[in-house]
Design an enzyme around this catalytic site. Structure first.
Site, PDB file in Angstrom:
ATOM      1  N   SER A  43       0.805  -1.217   0.000  1.00 56.52           N
ATOM      2  CA  SER A  43       0.000   0.000   0.000  1.00 56.52           C
ATOM      3  C   SER A  43       0.832   1.258   0.000  1.00 56.52           C
ATOM      4  O   SER A  43       0.301   2.343  -0.168  1.00 56.52           O
ATOM      5  CB  SER A  43      -0.935   0.003   1.218  1.00 56.52           C
ATOM      6  OG  SER A  43      -0.165   0.056   2.396  1.00 56.52           O
ATOM      7  N   LYS A  91       1.167   4.464   6.953  1.00 56.23           N
ATOM      8  CA  LYS A  91       0.566   5.305   5.927  1.00 56.23           C
ATOM      9  C   LYS A  91       1.205   6.680   5.976  1.00 56.23           C
ATOM     10  O   LYS A  91       1.980   6.993   6.873  1.00 56.23           O
ATOM     11  CB  LYS A  91      -0.961   5.457   6.158  1.00 56.23           C
ATOM     12  CG  LYS A  91      -1.722   4.172   6.128  1.00 56.23           C
ATOM     13  CD  LYS A  91      -1.918   3.666   4.711  1.00 56.23           C
ATOM     14  CE  LYS A  91      -2.591   2.312   4.689  1.00 56.23           C
ATOM     15  NZ  LYS A  91      -1.706   1.178   4.568  1.00 56.23           N
TER      16      LYS A  91
END
Lengths: 164, 202
Positions: A43, A91
């Protein structure tokens, strides 16, 4: 007989002394200052794990920087997943409290980040479980930002220092 | 003759040597005194710093992984916990994911990460929560999402809790309160919720 007992007692005493000094200091250091972690998943490509499943990046997590819960836009952070408290996700911070975000795939088109929350997104849009799925995330769930100036990326046997 | 000369030369030399040595000795004496004092003070300081670091780390590990003493403020948990009560909180349940319905927990506030809140767990993930106020005619329910908990204070009229900011993620919970220490008139394990009707049966 007495001498061998004395030896055992001395050894046990030294072991206890070392144990009670080394273990708390090490644990406190890993919790409060820095620790090392391995990145899994796609991701955050191409910033982290560009090689996919062949080589996982190893990163240095800097806990000291978030002791006051202050992060900047663009920092890569590690936080406890809001969906599964046993999992930690990595993230990038896109927006801080008070900002208005144009979302990609969220149920609302525009979201204002509430007080005490941040908006995080993975670099690989579409392959990322981030704020576009679970909404803004509380700042208190932050574990640590990545040390932006010194991330060591392990590629096979070579160690490259990459500045992001 | 030469002997006399030698003696004549050597005597002042000896005297000079003697004076030099004395000066050196007294100088050395001062130096060594300073050095010992400095070493003693430095040594003591380093030892003090070392002990402080060691006990600080032990305290951090104890508070983080075992538990600690907490003082609560605010009226949102009356009558179970009054303002300025001192309670004992343990962190083992959080690490082993053993928080249950009806537990009083300490969590980080979702609107301010530096402050803590103290509420009771009404619903875990998947539970059905009654979110409409009792005066509404049509009752509305909400399900607690995965990885979240629903918190409410015992003093329903005066409590900012999940009815205001929604369910909070499990990762914000810091510890579970299970024992009250102060005031001594209320010493002991904490009572059950006075709002038993808020717990869902299914």
């Amino acid at each position: 007989m007495a001498q061998s007992q004395g030896w055992v007692r001395r050894y046990a005493k030294a072991f206890c002394k070392g144990f009670f000094v080394a273990v708390p200091v090490a644990v406190t250091f890993l919790d409060r200052v820095a620790c090392v972690a391995r990145v899994e998943g796609a991701s955050m490509q191409p910033s982290l794990n560009p090689g996919g499943s062949q080589s996982s990046d190893v990163v240095l997590l800097n806990h000291w920087k978030v002791r006051n819960f202050e992060v900047q836009r663009g920092d890569i952070v590690s936080l406890v997943s809001p969906k599964n408290p046993e999992q930690k996700i990595i993230k990038r911070v896109i927006a801080l409290e008070g900002d208005i975000v144009k979302t990609m795939g969220h149920k609302n088109r525009y979201v204002k980040v509430p007080r005490g929350h941040i908006w995080v997104e993975g670099d690989h849009h579409g392959h990322s479980f981030d704020s576009n799925s679970f909404g803004p995330c509380g700042t208190a769930q932050l574990l640590c930002p990545k040390d932006l100036d010194g991330i060591f990326v392990l590629v096979g046997l070579e160690m490259i220092t990459a500045a992001i | 003759m030469s002997f006399m000369k030698l003696k004549a030369i050597s005597t002042p030399l000896t005297v000079i040597n003697f004076i030099n040595n004395n000066n050196k000795k007294s100088g050395q004496w001062w130096q060594s005194l300073h050095r010992t004092m400095l070493r003693g003070v430095l040594g003591k300081t380093f030892r003090l710093v070392g002990y402080t670091i060691q006990y600080g780390c032990i305290a951090h590990c104890a508070f983080e992984y075992v538990g600690g003493v907490v003082m609560c403020s605010g009226p949102s948990m009356e009558p179970t916990i009054q303002n300025s009560d001192i309670v004992f909180a343990e962190n083992l349940s959080r690490h082993f994911y053993g928080i249950q319905r009806g537990d009083i927990v300490i969590a980080k506030s979702p609107s301010d990460p530096k402050s803590n809140i103290c509420k009771r767990v009404i619903g875990l993930e998947g539970d059905k929560i009654l979110t409409s106020s009792p005066s509404d005619f049509f009752k509305s329910h909400n399900y607690v999402p995965t990885g979240h908990v629903w918190l409410e204070g015992d003093n329903l009229q005066n409590s900012t809790d999940s009815r205001y900011y929604g369910p909070i993620p499990y990762g914000l919970i810091r510890g579970r309160i299970f024992f009250k220490i102060w005031p001594l008139s209320d010493f002991g394990f904490l009572r059950d919720s006075p709002n038993g009707h808020r717990f869902s049966d299914d």
